[in-house]
Design a protein around this motif. Structure first.
Motif, PDB file in Angstrom:
ATOM      1  N   GLY A   1       9.213 -21.181  -0.329  1.00  0.00           N
ATOM      2  CA  GLY A   1       9.374 -20.342   0.849  1.00  0.00           C
ATOM      3  C   GLY A   1       8.101 -19.544   1.090  1.00  0.00           C
ATOM      4  O   GLY A   1       7.320 -19.303   0.162  1.00  0.00           O
ATOM      5  N   LEU A   2       7.900 -19.109   2.320  1.00  0.00           N
ATOM      6  CA  LEU A   2       6.682 -18.371   2.650  1.00  0.00           C
ATOM      7  C   LEU A   2       6.606 -17.065   1.868  1.00  0.00           C
ATOM      8  O   LEU A   2       5.546 -16.717   1.317  1.00  0.00           O
ATOM      9  N   GLY A   3       7.735 -16.343   1.794  1.00  0.00           N
ATOM     10  CA  GLY A   3       7.750 -15.085   1.055  1.00  0.00           C
ATOM     11  C   GLY A   3       7.552 -15.296  -0.437  1.00  0.00           C
ATOM     12  O   GLY A   3       6.817 -14.544  -1.086  1.00  0.00           O
ATOM     13  N   GLY A   4       8.197 -16.318  -0.987  1.00  0.00           N
ATOM     14  CA  GLY A   4       8.062 -16.580  -2.416  1.00  0.00           C
ATOM     15  C   GLY A   4       6.646 -16.972  -2.789  1.00  0.00           C
ATOM     16  O   GLY A   4       6.133 -16.551  -3.841  1.00  0.00           O
ATOM     17  N   TYR A   5       5.988 -17.759  -1.933  1.00  0.00           N
ATOM     18  CA  TYR A   5       4.618 -18.162  -2.230  1.00  0.00           C
ATOM     19  C   TYR A   5       3.676 -16.967  -2.119  1.00  0.00           C
ATOM     20  O   TYR A   5       2.773 -16.784  -2.945  1.00  0.00           O
ATOM     21  N   ALA A   6       3.883 -16.136  -1.090  1.00  0.00           N
ATOM     22  CA  ALA A   6       3.048 -14.939  -0.938  1.00  0.00           C
ATOM     23  C   ALA A   6       3.222 -14.004  -2.129  1.00  0.00           C
ATOM     24  O   ALA A   6       2.246 -13.421  -2.627  1.00  0.00           O
ATOM     25  N   LYS A   7       4.459 -13.880  -2.599  1.00  0.00           N
ATOM     26  CA  LYS A   7       4.716 -13.031  -3.768  1.00  0.00           C
ATOM     27  C   LYS A   7       3.996 -13.571  -4.997  1.00  0.00           C
ATOM     28  O   LYS A   7       3.422 -12.803  -5.780  1.00  0.00           O
ATOM     29  N   GLU A   8       4.002 -14.884  -5.162  1.00  0.00           N
ATOM     30  CA  GLU A   8       3.344 -15.497  -6.314  1.00  0.00           C
ATOM     31  C   GLU A   8       1.850 -15.223  -6.320  1.00  0.00           C
ATOM     32  O   GLU A   8       1.242 -15.034  -7.372  1.00  0.00           O
ATOM     33  N   LEU A   9       1.250 -15.217  -5.125  1.00  0.00           N
ATOM     34  CA  LEU A   9      -0.190 -14.980  -5.031  1.00  0.00           C
ATOM     35  C   LEU A   9      -0.580 -13.605  -5.560  1.00  0.00           C
ATOM     36  O   LEU A   9      -1.702 -13.413  -6.035  1.00  0.00           O
ATOM     37  N   PHE A  10       0.341 -12.645  -5.495  1.00  0.00           N
ATOM     38  CA  PHE A  10       0.028 -11.276  -5.922  1.00  0.00           C
ATOM     39  C   PHE A  10       0.623 -10.926  -7.283  1.00  0.00           C
ATOM     40  O   PHE A  10       0.353  -9.842  -7.806  1.00  0.00           O
ATOM     41  N   THR A  11       1.433 -11.792  -7.857  1.00  0.00           N
ATOM     42  CA  THR A  11       2.080 -11.457  -9.144  1.00  0.00           C
ATOM     43  C   THR A  11       1.651 -12.352 -10.294  1.00  0.00           C
ATOM     44  O   THR A  11       1.832 -12.002 -11.456  1.00  0.00           O
ATOM     45  N   ALA A  12       1.118 -13.539 -10.020  1.00  0.00           N
ATOM     46  CA  ALA A  12       0.672 -14.446 -11.076  1.00  0.00           C
ATOM     47  C   ALA A  12      -0.861 -14.427 -11.118  1.00  0.00           C
ATOM     48  O   ALA A  12      -1.518 -14.256 -10.086  1.00  0.00           O
ATOM     49  N   PRO A  13      -1.465 -14.568 -12.299  1.00  0.00           N
ATOM     50  CA  PRO A  13      -0.843 -14.942 -13.581  1.00  0.00           C
ATOM     51  C   PRO A  13      -0.334 -13.770 -14.410  1.00  0.00           C
ATOM     52  O   PRO A  13       0.346 -13.960 -15.404  1.00  0.00           O
ATOM     53  N   PHE A  14      -0.682 -12.511 -14.019  1.00  0.00           N
ATOM     54  CA  PHE A  14      -0.237 -11.348 -14.796  1.00  0.00           C
ATOM     55  C   PHE A  14       1.079 -10.844 -14.212  1.00  0.00           C
ATOM     56  O   PHE A  14       1.108 -10.180 -13.187  1.00  0.00           O
ATOM     57  N   HIS A  15       2.152 -11.149 -14.871  1.00  0.00           N
ATOM     58  CA  HIS A  15       3.481 -10.791 -14.364  1.00  0.00           C
ATOM     59  C   HIS A  15       3.856  -9.403 -14.876  1.00  0.00           C
ATOM     60  O   HIS A  15       4.693  -9.243 -15.775  1.00  0.00           O
TER      61      HIS A  15
END
Length: 265
Positions: A160-174
């Motif tokens: 999803g667009l939101g899930g991918y955007a969230k991943e860009l700002f949270t990975a790799p350091f969770h």
């Protein structure tokens, strides 16, 4: 001694010969390489035509030579896809087959004698021609940027667009809480470096190998005829491996990158 051909000078020495064969057929403003476009387009049409013909002639009985060849290529690509891409997608296998066969055909133009097509087209007033599209960095970067667009598409479809955007700002350091806010710019920067390093490495690897191969064939063409046969034959045989390997690597890495795109990190 320089000879004239319709107002164009033939190469007078080795340096001019090399420069001549490394000059693209371009538009009048020099912004577009026409030879790269047309050779790649014609090879793409040949690929589609041959595979369409094979599909029309396919039989459940004793297969013909063309069907055997196409099935061999598809089996090779399918094995690679199945081993690297574990999600469900109706696009990934056709995409992989297209990349492998099309890139191989463009690479294989290196096997034509250096002066064959350029000399033939001189009769039609064409005096510059490079017949190996993948020796043009413009094409290899266009291919790799297309892969980048596929990465974006596969990522958004899977998360999803939101899930991918969230991943860009949270990975790799969770991280969590206030640390997540502090690390968001770092995560985004690392994601961008990783993301854009993929098409750059894809493009430069293919371009570098094919440009070097093209240049070696040009240098061999400068030798006496007996030396051309002595050195050109073994190099052509070895180059078969390079041509096939580079097409396979480009296809395999594309599949791997798309597999990573659909995984949740």
């Amino acid at each position: 001694m320089t000879t004239e051909h319709g107002g164009h000078s033939a190469p007078a020495n080795a340096t001019e010969y090399i420069k001549h064969h490394l000059q693209h057929l371009q538009t009048s403003d020099g912004m577009f390489n026409l030879d790269t476009f047309w050779v790649s387009a014609i090879l793409g049409a040949i690929f589609l035509g041959v595979f369409y013909m094979a599909s029309r002639r396919a039989t459940a009985g004793v297969p013909g030579k063309l069907q055997n060849f196409v099935e061999l290529v598809m089996e090779l690509v399918n094995d690679t896809v199945n081993s690297a891409f574990h999600a469900k997608s109706a696009v990934i296998a056709p995409l992989a087959i297209t990349i492998f066969v099309w890139v191989w055909l463009m690479n294989a133009m290196d096997f034509l004698p250096v002066d064959l097509l350029p000399k033939a087209l001189e009769f039609f007033g064409v005096y510059n021609l490079r017949v190996v599209p993948t020796a043009d960095a413009n094409l290899t970067f266009a291919l790799s940027l297309s892969v980048l667009l596929c990465i974006f598409g596969f990522s958004i479809k899977a998360k999803g667009l939101g899930g991918y955007a969230k991943e860009l700002f949270t990975a790799p350091f969770h991280a969590t809480g206030f640390a997540a806010i502090l690390l968001a710019p770092v995560n985004f920067l690392l994601q961008m470096v990783e993301l854009f390093a993929k098409p750059v490495s894809l493009a430069l690897r293919l371009f570098g190998n094919m440009y070097a191969g093209e240049l070696i064939f040009i240098l061999i063409a400068l030798l006496p005829w007996w030396a051309q046969w002595l050195l050109g034959g073994p190099w052509a045989i070895f180059h078969i491996l390079i041509v096939t390997l580079q097409a396979f690597v480009f296809m395999a890495l594309t599949v791997v990158y798309l597999a990573l795109a659909v995984e949740k990190h």
